[in-house]
Design a protein around this motif. Structure first.
Motif, PDB file in Angstrom:
ATOM      1  N   ALA A   2       0.895  -1.156   0.086  1.00 52.34           N
ATOM      2  CA  ALA A   2      -0.163  -0.213   0.025  1.00 52.34           C
ATOM      3  C   ALA A   2       0.804   1.143   0.013  1.00 52.34           C
ATOM      4  O   ALA A   2       1.876   1.504   0.742  1.00 52.34           O
ATOM      5  CB  ALA A   2      -0.978   0.016   1.253  1.00 52.34           C
ATOM      6  N   ARG A   4       2.489   4.618   1.095  1.00 57.71           N
ATOM      7  CA  ARG A   4       2.588   5.054   2.505  1.00 57.71           C
ATOM      8  C   ARG A   4       3.737   6.239   2.530  1.00 57.71           C
ATOM      9  O   ARG A   4       4.680   5.911   1.978  1.00 57.71           O
ATOM     10  CB  ARG A   4       2.940   3.916   3.335  1.00 57.71           C
ATOM     11  CG  ARG A   4       2.526   4.358   4.929  1.00 57.71           C
ATOM     12  CD  ARG A   4       3.024   3.104   5.667  1.00 57.71           C
ATOM     13  NE  ARG A   4       2.579   1.908   5.538  1.00 57.71           N
ATOM     14  CZ  ARG A   4       2.690   0.554   6.297  1.00 57.71           C
ATOM     15  NH1 ARG A   4       3.685   0.894   7.005  1.00 57.71           N
ATOM     16  NH2 ARG A   4       1.917  -0.378   5.877  1.00 57.71           N
ATOM     17  N   VAL A  98       6.170 -14.670   4.064  1.00 60.19           N
ATOM     18  CA  VAL A  98       5.203 -15.530   4.491  1.00 60.19           C
ATOM     19  C   VAL A  98       6.023 -16.702   4.945  1.00 60.19           C
ATOM     20  O   VAL A  98       5.636 -17.572   5.845  1.00 60.19           O
ATOM     21  CB  VAL A  98       4.080 -15.936   2.977  1.00 60.19           C
ATOM     22  CG1 VAL A  98       3.317 -17.411   3.621  1.00 60.19           C
ATOM     23  CG2 VAL A  98       3.255 -14.914   2.880  1.00 60.19           C
ATOM     24  N   PRO A 163      -2.596   0.755  13.682  1.00 61.03           N
ATOM     25  CA  PRO A 163      -2.446  -0.172  12.491  1.00 61.03           C
ATOM     26  C   PRO A 163      -3.645  -0.997  12.239  1.00 61.03           C
ATOM     27  O   PRO A 163      -4.467  -1.148  12.963  1.00 61.03           O
ATOM     28  CB  PRO A 163      -1.402  -0.960  12.754  1.00 61.03           C
ATOM     29  CG  PRO A 163      -1.316  -1.310  14.310  1.00 61.03           C
ATOM     30  CD  PRO A 163      -1.668   0.245  14.770  1.00 61.03           C
ATOM     31  N   SER A 164      -4.148  -1.336  10.766  1.00 59.55           N
ATOM     32  CA  SER A 164      -4.989  -2.325  10.245  1.00 59.55           C
ATOM     33  C   SER A 164      -4.383  -3.567  10.777  1.00 59.55           C
ATOM     34  O   SER A 164      -3.138  -3.892  10.973  1.00 59.55           O
ATOM     35  CB  SER A 164      -5.357  -1.995   8.802  1.00 59.55           C
ATOM     36  OG  SER A 164      -4.201  -2.236   8.036  1.00 59.55           O
ATOM     37  N   PRO A 165      -5.324  -4.433  10.570  1.00 59.40           N
ATOM     38  CA  PRO A 165      -4.830  -5.858  11.018  1.00 59.40           C
ATOM     39  C   PRO A 165      -3.659  -6.329   9.862  1.00 59.40           C
ATOM     40  O   PRO A 165      -2.718  -6.800  10.274  1.00 59.40           O
ATOM     41  CB  PRO A 165      -6.038  -6.893  10.728  1.00 59.40           C
ATOM     42  CG  PRO A 165      -7.325  -5.901  11.133  1.00 59.40           C
ATOM     43  CD  PRO A 165      -6.770  -4.600  10.657  1.00 59.40           C
ATOM     44  N   GLY A 166      -3.880  -5.896   8.839  1.00 61.19           N
ATOM     45  CA  GLY A 166      -2.808  -5.986   7.714  1.00 61.19           C
ATOM     46  C   GLY A 166      -1.666  -5.543   7.769  1.00 61.19           C
ATOM     47  O   GLY A 166      -0.521  -6.054   7.807  1.00 61.19           O
ATOM     48  N   GLN A 167      -1.517  -3.922   8.435  1.00 56.65           N
ATOM     49  CA  GLN A 167      -0.465  -3.413   8.613  1.00 56.65           C
ATOM     50  C   GLN A 167       0.332  -3.820   9.990  1.00 56.65           C
ATOM     51  O   GLN A 167       1.485  -4.183   9.774  1.00 56.65           O
ATOM     52  CB  GLN A 167      -0.630  -1.971   8.993  1.00 56.65           C
ATOM     53  CG  GLN A 167      -1.167  -1.192   7.754  1.00 56.65           C
ATOM     54  CD  GLN A 167      -1.537   0.195   8.119  1.00 56.65           C
ATOM     55  OE1 GLN A 167      -2.271   0.307   9.053  1.00 56.65           O
ATOM     56  NE2 GLN A 167      -1.075   1.335   7.217  1.00 56.65           N
ATOM     57  N   ALA A 169       0.296  -7.177  10.710  1.00 55.90           N
ATOM     58  CA  ALA A 169       0.993  -8.431  10.356  1.00 55.90           C
ATOM     59  C   ALA A 169       2.142  -8.145   9.456  1.00 55.90           C
ATOM     60  O   ALA A 169       3.412  -8.738   9.764  1.00 55.90           O
ATOM     61  CB  ALA A 169      -0.110  -9.206   9.609  1.00 55.90           C
ATOM     62  N   GLU A 170       2.052  -7.323   8.725  1.00 51.14           N
ATOM     63  CA  GLU A 170       3.360  -6.730   7.944  1.00 51.14           C
ATOM     64  C   GLU A 170       4.480  -6.388   8.920  1.00 51.14           C
ATOM     65  O   GLU A 170       5.698  -6.616   8.956  1.00 51.14           O
ATOM     66  CB  GLU A 170       3.225  -5.528   7.025  1.00 51.14           C
ATOM     67  CG  GLU A 170       2.272  -6.255   5.826  1.00 51.14           C
ATOM     68  CD  GLU A 170       1.700  -4.854   4.970  1.00 51.14           C
ATOM     69  OE1 GLU A 170       2.136  -3.902   5.294  1.00 51.14           O
ATOM     70  OE2 GLU A 170       0.823  -5.222   4.001  1.00 51.14           O
ATOM     71  N   SER A 171       4.226  -5.515   9.909  1.00 50.08           N
ATOM     72  CA  SER A 171       5.053  -4.920  10.792  1.00 50.08           C
ATOM     73  C   SER A 171       5.564  -5.990  11.603  1.00 50.08           C
ATOM     74  O   SER A 171       6.859  -5.947  12.089  1.00 50.08           O
ATOM     75  CB  SER A 171       4.570  -4.077  11.485  1.00 50.08           C
ATOM     76  OG  SER A 171       4.204  -2.738  10.781  1.00 50.08           O
ATOM     77  N   THR A 173       6.281  -9.026  10.898  1.00 49.72           N
ATOM     78  CA  THR A 173       7.243  -9.751  10.189  1.00 49.72           C
ATOM     79  C   THR A 173       8.499  -8.965  10.184  1.00 49.72           C
ATOM     80  O   THR A 173       9.252  -9.574  10.363  1.00 49.72           O
ATOM     81  CB  THR A 173       6.721 -10.184   8.825  1.00 49.72           C
ATOM     82  OG1 THR A 173       5.279 -10.617   8.562  1.00 49.72           O
ATOM     83  CG2 THR A 173       7.799 -11.011   7.904  1.00 49.72           C
TER      84      THR A 173
END
Length: 227
Positions: A2, A4, A98, A163-167, A169-171, A173
């Motif tokens: 996304a 940013r 992943v 953060p959103s759930p997706g953000q 998860a990315e962070s 990692t």
């Protein structure tokens, strides 16, 4: 990825607000659209992008405070096969987030979550310094440690305060990587040395006085028509 955009430099924004002037252009964060080249290098291979485009992407990201010219010189040398060689495969392997998570042990994921939650708090303190939050020696020491490691551009790209759930998860990692774990340890050690983040020297009212001073500063900013 996304799109940013990084936050404005908090120190420059604070100086502009206190002086009653507009934030200078230098206060703007890097335009992350320039990171498209880096993403392409990860997905398509570095050779498809070229050293010049990568140099601009790394410089825009603020990595190690190096200029476009600095990066171009180093990447150009690597592209020509000059020493020291660059292991581009390492960059491509780390892009497979992943697989990294699937291979991680439970304790590694828990540690990454601890690192992420801690860094979110330190990042918020750094950013709110630009919003006229009263400064204290403890806060200044934390910002200094981040600046010494030149890690604010990285935090500014990775960390989201809400953060959103997706953000998240990315962070999470990203926070499995050693540099962020190390930064977390450094900042926690500094916090242990001086934990009076919200205590203004000489003000015995503690966090209450801290909050009142901040609200007063924001009220004055609004009264001046700058908020």
């Amino acid at each position: 990825m996304a799109p940013r955009r990084g936050a404005a430099n908090p120190a420059l924004v604070r100086a502009a607000l206190e002086a009653g002037t507009d934030a200078p252009v230098e206060a703007e964060g890097p335009d992350t659209t320039s990171m498209v080249d880096l993403v392409a290098a990860i997905g398509l291979g570095v050779q498809e992008v070229g050293a010049d485009a990568l140099a601009e992407a790394f410089a825009a990201f603020g990595m190690f405070g190096l200029t476009v010219e600095d990066w171009a010189q180093m990447l150009g040398a690597a592209e020509r096969g000059e020493e020291p060689p660059v292991d581009w495969g390492l960059l491509e392997r780390h892009a497979d987030a992943v697989s990294v998570v699937r291979r991680a042990r439970d304790e590694e994921l828990v540690r990454a979550r601890t690192v992420l939650l801690g860094l979110r708090s330190f990042y918020a303190l750094y950013v709110m310094h630009g919003l006229l939050m009263p400064d204290t020696p403890a806060q200044a020491a934390l910002r200094q440690r981040i600046d010494e490691l030149d890690m604010f551009p990285f935090l500014d790209h990775v960390i989201a305060i809400s953060p959103s759930p997706g953000q998240f998860a990315e962070s999470l990692t990203v926070c499995m990587e050693p540099p962020f774990d190390y930064l977390s340890e450094v900042l926690m050690e500094q916090l242990a040395k001086d934990s009076d983040i919200f205590r203004i020297p000489g003000d015995e009212t503690g966090a209450v006085g801290f909050g009142e001073k901040w609200m007063h500063a924001m009220a004055e900013l609004k009264k001046a028509g700058r908020w």
